[in-house]
Scaffold this active site. Structure first.
Site, mmCIF file in Angstrom:
data_model
loop_
_atom_site.group_PDB
_atom_site.id
_atom_site.type_symbol
_atom_site.label_atom_id
_atom_site.label_comp_id
_atom_site.label_asym_id
_atom_site.label_seq_id
_atom_site.Cartn_x
_atom_site.Cartn_y
_atom_site.Cartn_z
ATOM 1 N N GLU A 210 1.113 -1.243 0.184
ATOM 2 C CA GLU A 210 -0.089 -0.158 -0.512
ATOM 3 C C GLU A 210 0.789 1.127 -0.335
ATOM 4 O O GLU A 210 1.705 1.579 0.831
ATOM 5 C CB GLU A 210 -0.479 0.083 1.080
ATOM 6 N N CYS A 244 -2.397 9.338 2.552
ATOM 7 C CA CYS A 244 -2.209 9.116 1.655
ATOM 8 C C CYS A 244 -2.976 9.479 -0.031
ATOM 9 O O CYS A 244 -2.480 9.694 -0.801
ATOM 10 C CB CYS A 244 -1.581 7.104 1.041
HETATM 11 P P1 NAD Z 1 7.464 4.518 5.576
HETATM 12 O O1 NAD Z 1 8.109 3.086 4.479
HETATM 13 O O2 NAD Z 1 8.571 5.325 5.674
HETATM 14 O O3 NAD Z 1 7.749 3.722 7.033
HETATM 15 C C1 NAD Z 1 6.797 2.630 6.857
HETATM 16 C C2 NAD Z 1 7.240 1.437 7.589
HETATM 17 O O4 NAD Z 1 8.342 0.806 6.715
HETATM 18 C C3 NAD Z 1 7.257 1.754 9.641
HETATM 19 O O5 NAD Z 1 7.457 0.433 10.019
HETATM 20 C C4 NAD Z 1 8.958 1.862 8.718
HETATM 21 O O6 NAD Z 1 10.096 1.370 10.243
HETATM 22 C C5 NAD Z 1 9.298 0.124 8.214
HETATM 23 N N1 NAD Z 1 10.812 1.288 7.445
HETATM 24 C C6 NAD Z 1 11.068 2.568 7.158
HETATM 25 N N2 NAD Z 1 12.368 2.549 6.548
HETATM 26 C C7 NAD Z 1 12.815 0.886 6.498
HETATM 27 C C8 NAD Z 1 13.759 0.238 5.989
HETATM 28 N N3 NAD Z 1 14.774 0.522 5.209
HETATM 29 N N4 NAD Z 1 13.385 -1.355 5.707
HETATM 30 C C9 NAD Z 1 12.563 -1.360 6.029
HETATM 31 N N5 NAD Z 1 11.938 -0.881 7.204
HETATM 32 C C10 NAD Z 1 11.373 0.003 6.937
HETATM 33 O O7 NAD Z 1 6.481 5.124 5.881
HETATM 34 P P2 NAD Z 1 5.683 6.372 6.476
HETATM 35 O O8 NAD Z 1 6.813 7.452 6.499
HETATM 36 O O9 NAD Z 1 5.586 5.927 7.589
HETATM 37 O O10 NAD Z 1 4.262 6.626 5.693
HETATM 38 C C11 NAD Z 1 4.780 7.562 4.875
HETATM 39 C C12 NAD Z 1 4.069 6.588 3.556
HETATM 40 O O11 NAD Z 1 3.203 6.028 3.087
HETATM 41 C C13 NAD Z 1 3.096 7.869 2.260
HETATM 42 O O12 NAD Z 1 3.773 7.416 1.760
HETATM 43 C C14 NAD Z 1 2.409 7.500 2.281
HETATM 44 O O13 NAD Z 1 1.626 7.932 0.401
HETATM 45 C C15 NAD Z 1 1.918 6.035 2.409
HETATM 46 N N6 NAD Z 1 0.872 5.101 3.089
HETATM 47 C C16 NAD Z 1 0.100 4.695 1.798
HETATM 48 C C17 NAD Z 1 -1.509 4.725 2.357
HETATM 49 C C18 NAD Z 1 -1.923 3.779 1.006
HETATM 50 O O14 NAD Z 1 -3.067 2.954 1.901
HETATM 51 N N7 NAD Z 1 -1.878 3.514 0.181
HETATM 52 C C19 NAD Z 1 -1.680 4.409 3.408
HETATM 53 C C20 NAD Z 1 -0.761 5.266 4.201
HETATM 54 C C21 NAD Z 1 0.268 5.485 3.542
#
Ligand code: NAD
Length: 417
Positions: A210, A244
């Site tokens: 997602e 998002c």
């Molecule tokens: P992110 O990708 O930074 O983090 C998401 C998760 O991944 C967290 O639990 C984090 O600990 C983990 N993570 C971060 N870096 C990592 C790495 N290098 N290796 C493995 N895991 C890692 O996202 P965010 O900043 O928490 O959320 C914002 C993003 O999420 C935006 O791009 C938004 O559009 C998207 N989003 C999408 C939806 C959807 O339903 N499509 C919903 C909400 C948010």
């Protein structure tokens, strides 16, 4: 020493023993989840307030009630979802009984982001439980107050042999991803989505990703600007724009821009008062890093509304930018904050072309009074259009990203028996 191995071993054993299989077990876990939400409602609201300055209204609307609704949906449909489905027989299977049996995947990993830190971990969890899986949950380390309640309280309401909450940032999550899971449900950024998919590929683990996107919002010249402004402002500035599927930028004619800017100003004042910083209804940016990124974007185009920021409480005013060029940073990345650029186009065709030249968005909003509007958008763009009628607010249920948050990905697999 691997911090996750023992927990994973426990979950795998519980799954192999078939603990999660019966409808009774699944229903009991779902009811436990419901009790967790009810008994910790106030603490959860406070945590969301501390993490994102999320108001009680926003917390109820976008976190708690959505989670309750998902639980109720699963409880109502559990037995129907679990039933075998008869399939027609052909000549080769004439003498067999043919049906589709729905199997749980096994041990599922759910990785969640910080923007809806409760909803986006619990909604996939509901699907995974309903499907009879064991689950390892990895909340976002960024929304740390919500993470704390999830790790300390949630396990008390679930069978600990089958469900676990683990903590970690990028490094620990990377370590976690080295393990073999039977399904991974990830919500977050495109950048990390690629890391998750690459790790899953090592084990041929199926994934649901997602991800983020840049959602266009087209406004036709025939619309009432105030109606459009109310609806766009509501969703753009909800959760301080950290959604998002929020409208990311507006496409309209120069004439419509002239009418839309004062209407957006009026909507912002109506929702958040003369001084939005003092409003209890406007959220804050999650972290200093995101605040600095957003503050940089305020320099794009020309500020027509808002534009103020305050580092001490990570405040960014609800902002409208005009005269924005498509080459500027605000048009190159997902904004994910309370900033709305307007890009002018001379025709509907130009707007469609503008959208189709970019990555597929998660959602598309089109405001128009033309009766053929939705069909035309669906035919010419590569996203699911959300075309709010003149009397209803934009609905995220018309958006593919939001729908994909439903449990389908972790519902039972379909396998021919
Ligand atoms: P992110 O990708 O930074 O983090 C998401 C998760 O991944 C967290 O639990 C984090 O600990 C983990 N993570 C971060 N870096 C990592 C790495 N290098 N290796 C493995 N895991 C890692 O996202 P965010 O900043 O928490 O959320 C914002 C993003 O999420 C935006 O791009 C938004 O559009 C998207 N989003 C999408 C939806 C959807 O339903 N499509 C919903 C909400 C948010």
């Amino acid at each position: 020493m691997d911090p996750f191995e023992d927990t994973l071993q426990r979950l795998r054993e519980a799954f192999r023993e078939g603990r999660t299989r019966s409808a009774e077990f699944r229903a009991a876990q779902l009811k436990g989840l419901d009790r967790f939400l009810r008994e910790h409602k106030q603490q959860l609201q406070e945590a969301l307030l501390q993490d994102l300055r999320k108001s009680a209204f926003e917390a109820e609307l976008s976190e708690l009630s959505i989670s309750h609704a998902e639980i109720n949906l699963a409880l109502r449909n559990l037995r129907a979802w679990m039933k075998d489905e008869k399939v027609p027989r052909n000549l080769a299977t004439q003498l067999d009984s043919a049906f589709v049996r729905k199997e749980p995947f096994g041990v599922v990993l759910i990785i969640a982001p910080w923007n809806y830190p409760l909803n986006l971990i619990l909604v996939p969890l509901v699907g995974a439980i309903a499907a009879g899986n064991c689950v390892m949950l990895k909340p976002s380390e960024v929304s740390k107050n919500t993470e704390k309640i999830l790790v300390e309280m949630l396990p008390r309401y679930l069978d600990r042999s089958c469900f676990a909450v683990v903590l970690g940032g990028p490094e620990e999550t990377g370590q976690l991803l080295e393990h073999k899971f039977d399904y991974i449900f990830f919500t977050g950024s495109t950048r990390v989505g690629k890391i998750v998919m690459a790790a899953a590929a090592q084990h041929l683990t199926p994934v649901t990703l997602e991800l983020g996107g840049k959602n266009p919002c087209y406004v036709d010249d025939d619309c009432d600007p105030q109606t459009v402004a109310n609806r766009v402002a509501l969703f753009r500035y909800f959760n301080a724009g950290q959604t998002c599927v929020a409208p990311d930028y507006v496409l309209c004619s120069p004439a419509m821009q002239e009418r839309l800017v004062p209407a957006l100003q009026a909507a912002i004042t109506r929702f958040y008062g003369e001084d939005p910083r003092a409003s209890p209804d406007l959220g804050r940016i999650i972290s200093d890093k995101h605040f600095q990124r957003l503050r940089g974007l305020l320099g794009c185009g020309r500020v027509a509304v808002g534009g103020q920021s305050e580092e001490s409480d990570r405040y960014i005013a609800p902002t409208v930018l005009v005269d924005v060029q498509e080459t500027e940073p605000v048009m190159q990345e997902e904004i994910f904050g309370p900033i709305l650029p307007i890009v002018t186009v001379s025709s509907l065709d130009e707007a469609v072309d503008f959208i189709n030249r970019r990555e597929k968005p998660l959602a598309l909003y089109a405001f128009s009074r033309r009766s053929q509007g939705p069909a035309a958008w669906a035919a010419t763009t590569a996203s699911s259009p959300s075309t709010p009628s003149p009397t209803t607010a934009p609905a995220c249920c018309a958006d593919p990203g939001w729908r994909r948050c439903t449990p389908s990905a972790t519902r039972p697999t379909r396998r021919a028996a």
